[in-house]
Design a protein around this motif. Structure first.
Motif, PDB file in Angstrom:
ATOM      1  N   ALA A  65       0.845  -1.194   0.000  1.00 44.69           N
ATOM      2  CA  ALA A  65       0.000   0.000   0.000  1.00 44.69           C
ATOM      3  C   ALA A  65       0.873   1.233   0.000  1.00 44.69           C
ATOM      4  CB  ALA A  65      -0.923  -0.003   1.215  1.00 44.69           C
ATOM      5  N   ILE A  66       0.267   2.349  -0.398  1.00 42.57           N
ATOM      6  CA  ILE A  66       1.010   3.605  -0.485  1.00 42.57           C
ATOM      7  C   ILE A  66       0.078   4.736  -0.082  1.00 42.57           C
ATOM      8  CG2 ILE A  66       0.497   3.998  -2.943  1.00 42.57           C
ATOM      9  CD1 ILE A  66       3.449   4.757  -3.310  1.00 42.57           C
ATOM     10  N   THR A  67       0.646   5.772   0.558  1.00 39.15           N
ATOM     11  CA  THR A  67      -0.157   6.944   0.909  1.00 39.15           C
ATOM     12  C   THR A  67       0.666   8.198   0.627  1.00 39.15           C
ATOM     13  OG1 THR A  67      -1.656   7.878   2.572  1.00 39.15           O
ATOM     14  CG2 THR A  67       0.496   7.124   3.374  1.00 39.15           C
ATOM     15  N   ILE A  68       0.053   9.354   0.833  1.00 35.81           N
ATOM     16  CA  ILE A  68       0.716  10.623   0.530  1.00 35.81           C
ATOM     17  C   ILE A  68       0.696  11.513   1.764  1.00 35.81           C
ATOM     18  CG2 ILE A  68       0.081  10.521  -1.918  1.00 35.81           C
ATOM     19  CD1 ILE A  68      -2.124  12.629  -1.251  1.00 35.81           C
ATOM     20  N   TYR A  89      -3.944   4.988  -0.912  1.00 37.67           N
ATOM     21  CA  TYR A  89      -4.802   5.737   0.017  1.00 37.67           C
ATOM     22  C   TYR A  89      -4.428   7.211   0.017  1.00 37.67           C
ATOM     23  CZ  TYR A  89      -5.865   1.075   1.676  1.00 37.67           C
ATOM     24  OH  TYR A  89      -6.251  -0.243   1.744  1.00 37.67           O
ATOM     25  N   PRO A  90      -5.314   8.113  -0.398  1.00 39.26           N
ATOM     26  CA  PRO A  90      -6.610   7.809  -0.987  1.00 39.26           C
ATOM     27  C   PRO A  90      -6.428   7.432  -2.453  1.00 39.26           C
ATOM     28  CG  PRO A  90      -6.270  10.161  -1.046  1.00 39.26           C
ATOM     29  CD  PRO A  90      -5.040   9.566  -0.399  1.00 39.26           C
ATOM     30  N   LYS A  91      -7.542   7.034  -3.083  1.00 38.67           N
ATOM     31  CA  LYS A  91      -7.492   6.647  -4.493  1.00 38.67           C
ATOM     32  C   LYS A  91      -6.964   7.809  -5.331  1.00 38.67           C
ATOM     33  CE  LYS A  91     -11.433   3.455  -4.773  1.00 38.67           C
ATOM     34  NZ  LYS A  91     -10.711   2.221  -5.139  1.00 38.67           N
ATOM     35  N   PRO A  92      -6.188   7.496  -6.371  1.00 40.31           N
ATOM     36  CA  PRO A  92      -5.682   8.559  -7.252  1.00 40.31           C
ATOM     37  C   PRO A  92      -6.808   9.476  -7.759  1.00 40.31           C
ATOM     38  CG  PRO A  92      -4.646   6.472  -7.788  1.00 40.31           C
ATOM     39  CD  PRO A  92      -5.668   6.167  -6.746  1.00 40.31           C
ATOM     40  N   SER A  93      -7.977   8.907  -8.023  1.00 34.82           N
ATOM     41  CA  SER A  93      -9.080   9.742  -8.533  1.00 34.82           C
ATOM     42  C   SER A  93      -9.456  10.827  -7.520  1.00 34.82           C
ATOM     43  CB  SER A  93     -10.295   8.866  -8.851  1.00 34.82           C
ATOM     44  OG  SER A  93     -10.668   8.126  -7.698  1.00 34.82           O
ATOM     45  N   ALA A  94      -9.397  10.505  -6.231  1.00 40.23           N
ATOM     46  CA  ALA A  94      -9.725  11.495  -5.198  1.00 40.23           C
ATOM     47  C   ALA A  94      -8.635  12.569  -5.124  1.00 40.23           C
ATOM     48  CB  ALA A  94      -9.890  10.817  -3.836  1.00 40.23           C
ATOM     49  N   ILE A  95      -7.372  12.141  -5.276  1.00 38.53           N
ATOM     50  CA  ILE A  95      -6.272  13.125  -5.256  1.00 38.53           C
ATOM     51  C   ILE A  95      -6.416  14.063  -6.451  1.00 38.53           C
ATOM     52  CG2 ILE A  95      -3.761  13.486  -5.224  1.00 38.53           C
ATOM     53  CD1 ILE A  95      -3.473  10.606  -4.165  1.00 38.53           C
ATOM     54  N   ARG A  96      -6.790  13.496  -7.602  1.00 36.06           N
ATOM     55  CA  ARG A  96      -6.946  14.303  -8.812  1.00 36.06           C
ATOM     56  C   ARG A  96      -8.023  15.378  -8.609  1.00 36.06           C
ATOM     57  NH1 ARG A  96      -4.485  13.264 -13.384  1.00 36.06           N
ATOM     58  NH2 ARG A  96      -4.192  11.021 -13.449  1.00 36.06           N
ATOM     59  N   THR A  97      -9.120  14.981  -7.972  1.00 39.20           N
ATOM     60  CA  THR A  97     -10.213  15.934  -7.731  1.00 39.20           C
ATOM     61  C   THR A  97      -9.746  17.065  -6.823  1.00 39.20           C
ATOM     62  OG1 THR A  97     -11.841  14.173  -7.928  1.00 39.20           O
ATOM     63  CG2 THR A  97     -12.551  16.146  -6.760  1.00 39.20           C
ATOM     64  N   ILE A  98      -8.933  16.741  -5.836  1.00 42.32           N
ATOM     65  CA  ILE A  98      -8.556  17.733  -4.831  1.00 42.32           C
ATOM     66  C   ILE A  98      -7.361  18.582  -5.255  1.00 42.32           C
ATOM     67  CG2 ILE A  98      -7.485  17.891  -2.535  1.00 42.32           C
ATOM     68  CD1 ILE A  98      -9.466  15.657  -1.697  1.00 42.32           C
ATOM     69  N   ALA A 260      -8.129  18.305   2.366  1.00 48.55           N
ATOM     70  CA  ALA A 260      -6.805  17.688   2.199  1.00 48.55           C
ATOM     71  C   ALA A 260      -7.003  16.175   2.274  1.00 48.55           C
ATOM     72  CB  ALA A 260      -5.861  18.153   3.300  1.00 48.55           C
ATOM     73  N   PRO A 261      -6.501  15.409   1.280  1.00 47.28           N
ATOM     74  CA  PRO A 261      -6.743  13.956   1.240  1.00 47.28           C
ATOM     75  C   PRO A 261      -5.671  13.178   1.998  1.00 47.28           C
ATOM     76  CG  PRO A 261      -5.675  14.640  -0.775  1.00 47.28           C
ATOM     77  CD  PRO A 261      -5.745  15.870   0.100  1.00 47.28           C
ATOM     78  N   ARG A 262      -5.416  13.585   3.249  1.00 49.96           N
ATOM     79  CA  ARG A 262      -4.241  13.061   3.964  1.00 49.96           C
ATOM     80  C   ARG A 262      -4.292  13.508   5.416  1.00 49.96           C
ATOM     81  NH1 ARG A 262      -1.951  17.921   4.703  1.00 49.96           N
ATOM     82  NH2 ARG A 262      -2.198  19.446   3.036  1.00 49.96           N
ATOM     83  N   VAL A 263      -3.329  13.031   6.202  1.00 45.09           N
ATOM     84  CA  VAL A 263      -3.199  13.551   7.563  1.00 45.09           C
ATOM     85  C   VAL A 263      -2.916  15.049   7.464  1.00 45.09           C
ATOM     86  CG1 VAL A 263      -2.505  11.422   8.718  1.00 45.09           C
ATOM     87  CG2 VAL A 263      -0.760  12.825   7.604  1.00 45.09           C
ATOM     88  N   HIS A 264      -3.299  15.777   8.512  1.00 41.85           N
ATOM     89  CA  HIS A 264      -3.384  17.237   8.387  1.00 41.85           C
ATOM     90  C   HIS A 264      -2.932  17.919   9.671  1.00 41.85           C
ATOM     91  CE1 HIS A 264      -5.882  21.014   7.728  1.00 41.85           C
ATOM     92  NE2 HIS A 264      -5.275  20.883   6.571  1.00 41.85           N
TER      93      HIS A 264
END
Ligand code: ADP
Length: 373
Positions: A65-68, A89-98, A260-264
């Motif tokens: 698994a991989i995260t950002i 995590y999260p899906k690339p599609s969600a990162i693209r949206t954000i 933010a699609p990640r820890v914050h």
């Protein structure tokens, strides 16, 4: 043993790695600076560019698994890895949206999520034609962070400060409070919502420098904010950990500012102040364990430790002893060897059942702790 990778080796990656010590996991970090805050806390440090397709694909190949820890990553590479069976995590599609603020704003609009009204401008020339939309906030589509890439355009005279690139021009909200709600979503679709955090800003640096949790706002407003944050995460259709930043305006209406699609940063306090921290939560998600308990153990405040004005170079910390002597105060330094004005060097968490004490100690720490060179 599961192999888990993190794109980005900054302070968020560092704190995520600290939480990994509770699990049986082999950790990997990709970052182009071998002295970054996370470099010495992972099992395998890989030097490379998180924005480069080949670097990210080579790094992620063979991981479970991989995260950002930051959005400015190569999303095409994450899509390739996803197709190869790496859980992202999260899906690339969600990162693209954000990742792009224009796409992000359009996502809120099409999902019926209240967010300040906006128009898209592609150049300064287009911005100049929008005098009727002012006062507004101009936000760079891609590449902005920490307040860079955001300009307040009150009147025609400010237009020159705007961006000559694709951007959103957003109606100015009369902000009463800025809050953030962190939402966790597991692979199986379970959701867990952390209580809202209240964020206070340094208007000069346009940087978060003080926060209180749980946020001091009426229950009705909190329910609204939590429901909106959940709707954002459901709309993104991805497991992971998301921080939804919201505005409460003077009429108590709630608006989503950004996600933010990640820890914050707004979840730093959860290390000491909540049963399950945001970092522990993300490990649970990535390792496909049950979600943790988001409830606060005790109210908390956070002070960011920023590089002092006028100092650049090897970092020296003034006032550390005094802070470390204080009760129920927890110091976190990010291990950055060099300081510059406004650089995030660490944070301090304060725990107390007394709101007065949370604020008093936070101010005291702001005054005694200085990062100089
Ligand atoms: P960044 O991604 O750099 O943190 P934000 O979009 O969060 O940028 O904007 C930074 C700050 O600017 C916000 O925290 C808020 O104080 C202010 N701001 C942003 N959008 C608006 C708005 N529509 N109305 C009023 N203030 C805003």
């Amino acid at each position: 043993m599961q192999k888990i990778g993190i794109l980005g080796g900054g302070q968020l990656g560092r704190m995520l790695l600290q939480a990994s010590a509770n699990y049986v996991v082999e950790t990997y970090v990709l970052e182009n600076d071998e002295n970054c805050p996370a470099a010495h806390l992972c099992h395998h440090f890989v030097k490379g560019d998180i924005r480069n397709y080949d670097d990210v694909v080579n790094f992620g190949k063979g991981l479970d698994a991989i995260t950002i820890e930051i959005e400015s990553v190569n999303v095409d590479a994450l899509e390739t890895l996803e197709q190869q069976g790496v859980r992202v995590y999260p899906k690339p599609s969600a990162i693209r949206t954000i990742k792009n603020k224009i796409v992000q704003k359009e996502f809120y609009k099409s999902n019926g999520i209240p967010s300040p009204e906006f128009i898209v401008t592609n150049s300064k020339e287009e911005l100049a034609k929008q005098e009727g939309f002012l006062p507004a906030v101009h936000k760079l589509g891609e590449g902005g962070y920490d307040g860079k890439g955001v300009e307040v355009i009150r009147s025609k005279a400010d237009i020159d400060r705007g961006f000559d690139a694709p951007a959103v021009l957003e109606k100015m909200i009369e902000i009463q409070k800025e809050i953030a709600v962190i939402v966790a979503k597991s692979d199986s679709g379970d959701l867990a919502v952390f209580p809202a955090t209240e964020m206070l800003f340094d208007s000069k640096l346009n940087l978060l420098d003080f926060q209180i949790s749980p946020a001091r706002i009426g229950e009705q407003i909190l329910w609204k904010a939590e429901a909106m944050a959940q709707k954002v995460v459901e709309g993104l259709q991805s497991p992971g950990l998301f921080a939804v930043e919201l505005f409460v305006d003077r009429s108590n209406d709630v608006w989503v500012n950004e996600t933010a699609p990640r820890v914050h940063n707004s979840g730093h306090h959860t290390i000491e102040a909540n049963y399950c921290s945001q970092y522990d939560m993300l490990w649970r998600i990535m390792l496909q364990y049950p979600l943790g308990n988001t409830k606060p153990i005790i109210p908390s405040s956070i002070v960011n430790i920023l590089g002092a004005d006028g100092f650049s170079g090897e970092a020296k910390y003034e006032g550390l002893d005094e802070v470390l002597k204080m009760d129920n105060v927890f110091l976190h330094l990010y291990g950055k060897t060099h300081t510059k004005p406004g650089r995030k060097m660490g944070h301090v968490t304060i725990l107390s059942n007394e709101p007065q004490e949370l604020i008093f100690k936070a101010n005291k720490i702001k005054n005694i702790l200085k990062v100089i060179a």
